[in-house]
Write a protein that holds these residues in place. Structure first.
Motif, PDB file in Angstrom:
ATOM      1  N   TYR A 152     -71.209 -60.484  28.608  1.00  9.16           N
ATOM      2  CA  TYR A 152     -70.874 -61.651  27.789  1.00  9.16           C
ATOM      3  C   TYR A 152     -71.469 -61.427  26.406  1.00  9.16           C
ATOM      4  CZ  TYR A 152     -69.534 -64.192  32.012  1.00  9.16           C
ATOM      5  OH  TYR A 152     -68.910 -64.599  33.169  1.00  9.16           O
ATOM      6  N   ASN A 154     -71.890 -62.871  22.418  1.00 20.14           N
ATOM      7  CA  ASN A 154     -71.751 -63.872  21.357  1.00 20.14           C
ATOM      8  C   ASN A 154     -71.397 -63.106  20.087  1.00 20.14           C
ATOM      9  OD1 ASN A 154     -72.324 -65.562  19.104  1.00 20.14           O
ATOM     10  ND2 ASN A 154     -73.700 -66.821  20.342  1.00 20.14           N
ATOM     11  N   GLU A 155     -70.118 -63.112  19.748  1.00 18.21           N
ATOM     12  CA  GLU A 155     -69.638 -62.292  18.638  1.00 18.21           C
ATOM     13  C   GLU A 155     -70.258 -62.721  17.309  1.00 18.21           C
ATOM     14  OE1 GLU A 155     -65.449 -60.318  17.122  1.00 18.21           O
ATOM     15  OE2 GLU A 155     -65.385 -62.116  18.367  1.00 18.21           O
ATOM     16  N   THR A 164     -70.668 -54.837  15.131  1.00 12.57           N
ATOM     17  CA  THR A 164     -69.344 -55.325  15.519  1.00 12.57           C
ATOM     18  C   THR A 164     -69.194 -55.188  17.026  1.00 12.57           C
ATOM     19  OG1 THR A 164     -68.241 -53.173  15.325  1.00 12.57           O
ATOM     20  CG2 THR A 164     -68.355 -54.540  13.338  1.00 12.57           C
ATOM     21  N   VAL A 165     -68.375 -56.045  17.612  1.00 15.62           N
ATOM     22  CA  VAL A 165     -68.142 -55.960  19.055  1.00 15.62           C
ATOM     23  C   VAL A 165     -67.506 -54.618  19.410  1.00 15.62           C
ATOM     24  CG1 VAL A 165     -66.815 -56.923  20.971  1.00 15.62           C
ATOM     25  CG2 VAL A 165     -68.002 -58.452  19.388  1.00 15.62           C
ATOM     26  N   SER A 284     -67.837 -67.563  18.995  1.00 19.28           N
ATOM     27  CA  SER A 284     -66.770 -66.720  19.527  1.00 19.28           C
ATOM     28  C   SER A 284     -67.299 -65.922  20.722  1.00 19.28           C
ATOM     29  CB  SER A 284     -66.264 -65.775  18.442  1.00 19.28           C
ATOM     30  OG  SER A 284     -65.300 -64.876  18.963  1.00 19.28           O
ATOM     31  N   ARG A 286     -66.806 -63.100  23.621  1.00 25.88           N
ATOM     32  CA  ARG A 286     -66.071 -61.898  24.041  1.00 25.88           C
ATOM     33  C   ARG A 286     -66.678 -61.394  25.335  1.00 25.88           C
ATOM     34  NH1 ARG A 286     -63.585 -59.008  19.949  1.00 25.88           N
ATOM     35  NH2 ARG A 286     -62.932 -57.578  21.602  1.00 25.88           N
ATOM     36  N   ILE A 287     -65.819 -60.874  26.209  1.00 28.00           N
ATOM     37  CA  ILE A 287     -66.275 -60.309  27.484  1.00 28.00           C
ATOM     38  C   ILE A 287     -65.835 -58.860  27.559  1.00 28.00           C
ATOM     39  CG2 ILE A 287     -66.167 -60.504  30.001  1.00 28.00           C
ATOM     40  CD1 ILE A 287     -65.734 -63.480  29.651  1.00 28.00           C
ATOM     41  N   LEU A 288     -66.802 -57.977  27.817  1.00 28.99           N
ATOM     42  CA  LEU A 288     -66.570 -56.538  27.779  1.00 28.99           C
ATOM     43  C   LEU A 288     -66.977 -55.893  29.100  1.00 28.99           C
ATOM     44  CD1 LEU A 288     -68.164 -55.771  24.286  1.00 28.99           C
ATOM     45  CD2 LEU A 288     -65.763 -56.333  24.776  1.00 28.99           C
ATOM     46  N   PRO A 363     -57.407 -62.189  27.366  1.00 23.13           N
ATOM     47  CA  PRO A 363     -58.350 -61.170  26.892  1.00 23.13           C
ATOM     48  C   PRO A 363     -59.676 -61.156  27.645  1.00 23.13           C
ATOM     49  CG  PRO A 363     -57.318 -62.279  25.042  1.00 23.13           C
ATOM     50  CD  PRO A 363     -56.890 -63.020  26.271  1.00 23.13           C
ATOM     51  N   ASN A 364     -60.225 -62.321  27.951  1.00 26.11           N
ATOM     52  CA  ASN A 364     -61.527 -62.353  28.605  1.00 26.11           C
ATOM     53  C   ASN A 364     -61.471 -62.139  30.108  1.00 26.11           C
ATOM     54  OD1 ASN A 364     -63.177 -62.513  26.391  1.00 26.11           O
ATOM     55  ND2 ASN A 364     -63.278 -64.748  26.375  1.00 26.11           N
TER      56      ASN A 364
END
Length: 427
Positions: A152, A154-155, A164-165, A284, A286-288, A363-364
């Protein structure tokens, strides 16, 4: 005048007979006792599933036991209850405790309820999902809520730290160093956190599997976490401490992430729905995917499977009805939308009216699906000390994460503790 009196008498008799019949029907209603863990994750969705099941099956009532706080506490409760004949009819257990329950003869094999592999497939259970509940040649549990490890992010905090992500490192040390840059922005920030305290040593297994190793042998009777991938895993935990990762609990970190003060959190897909809700309009999200070390790297599937545990053969048909309903396509949609756990039933993913392509394309959700593609099982220890082994391993993890012990001494000492606990394990 006699005719009305006679009619009234007949009506009274009919009402009495009807009332007796109704009372008999009510008395004959089957009640299933159901036990689960993690009420914060599962209580709302299980209550909805139970309500819909009872509406479709008015002759079966679902009665939930007070839920356990975790899989680690639920399993000992089951084992203690078995000693005095107090076990539920259906148990939603963690994947990693199936072998312990089977070895105590607490699970009912499920293959006898179906007409072979073709029927399993027609019901929506993929082979890869059935494998999560299979021990040896038998299926003992059905996939209810499947989680995979993800990052998880936090962008907003990542950008503030000059990162950057897309450019985040693809290794654990690099992620922890990125977290140190984020933490330097504010004394109240947590830059990076890894869920080292996840139930059933799931966090450690992520590090071991992602480095191409295994916790132990397939039969659960011999450890392998002291091999090179396991050494790397303990060294990584030590690195997390050295680079400033606090030894918080997951509850603390989840609350901090929701407040927007955590940069990178290595957790579970089970929190996707909740995290998306708390992040909306605040930062924002993002999940990676998690880092993998080479082609041999794998990631353990976590989460819950549903099993029949009743010793009463007369209740097993009703338990099977609830099991297949709770893990069926409609219930799988509820699980995914309420929690973020991944559905175990393929029909929920294929049906446009349920999750359909929109889920796979979100996306996530892609990181979890990508993790599932390199998934492996959540390791089950064998023998009579399976639960105790989990506790012993977690104690060693905690000691390294808090800096009380170096990895180089903690791992050999741990292996020395676990080997005797496996002495009674035979296959």
């Amino acid at each position: 005048m006699r005719i009305p009196v006679l009619s009234m008498m007949l009506a009274a008799i009919a009402a009495c007979v009807f009332g007796m019949a109704s009372g008999t029907a009510a008395w004959a209603q089957t009640t299933l006792q159901v036990f689960y863990a993690y009420p914060n994750n599962y209580k709302p969705v299980l209550e909805r599933i139970a309500g819909e099941f009872e509406a479709a099956h008015p002759d079966i009532k679902i009665s939930f036991w007070p839920p356990a706080s975790s899989y680690d506490t639920a399993t000992p409760q089951m084992l203690r209850g078995a000693l005095v004949g107090q076990i539920p009819d259906v148990f939603f257990t963690g994947l990693n405790y199936l072998r312990v329950l089977k070895d105590r003869d607490l699970l009912v094999p499920l293959d006898g309820f179906v007409q072979g592999p073709a029927q399993w497939k027609a019901m929506g259970y993929r082979d890869s999902m059935l494998a999560l509940g299979r021990l040896g040649d038998e299926v003992y549990a059905l996939p209810f809520a499947i989680s995979m490890p993800v990052l998880y992010v936090n962008e907003d905090l990542v950008r503030r730290a000059g990162l950057t992500v897309a450019g985040l490192p693809q290794d654990w040390r690099g992620l922890a160093e990125a977290g140190r840059r984020i933490a330097a922005l504010d004394p109240g920030y947590v830059g990076f956190f890894f869920a080292y305290d996840a139930s059933g040593n799931w966090g450690l297994q992520q590090l071991v599997n992602s480095a191409g190793g295994e916790m132990g042998t397939p039969d659960g009777c011999r450890l392998r976490f002291d091999e090179r991938p396991g050494q790397s895993a303990f060294e990584t935990l030590e690195t997390f401490h050295a680079l400033g990762m606090p030894a918080y609990s997951q509850d603390q970190v989840r609350a901090a992430f929701a407040a927007g003060t955590v940069g990178i959190y290595a957790g579970s897909t089970s929190q996707i729905a909740r995290m998306a809700t708390v992040a909306a309009g605040k930062f924002s999200l993002r999940i990676l995917p998690l880092p993998l070390s080479g082609e041999a790297g794998r990631l353990p599937a976590g989460g819950s499977v549903a099993a029949i545990t009743t010793r009463d053969p007369a209740l097993r048909k009703a338990a099977w009805e609830f099991l297949t309903f709770a893990t069926g396509p409609v219930s799988s949609k509820h699980v995914a939308t309420y929690t973020g756990y991944m559905p175990g039933n393929q029909k929920a993913l294929d049906d446009p009216a349920l999750l359909g392509p929109a889920y796979a394309e979100a996306p996530n959700n892609r990181a979890g699906l990508a993790a599932l593609a390199v998934g492996t099982g959540w390791y089950n220890w064998g023998g009579p000390n399976g639960v105790r082994i989990v506790d012993v391993i977690q104690e060693a993890i905690n000691a390294v994460v808090t800096g009380r012990r170096r990895a180089a001494e903690a791992l050999p000492a741990l292996a020395g503790q676990v080997r005797p606990l496996l002495a009674g394990c035979t296959r």
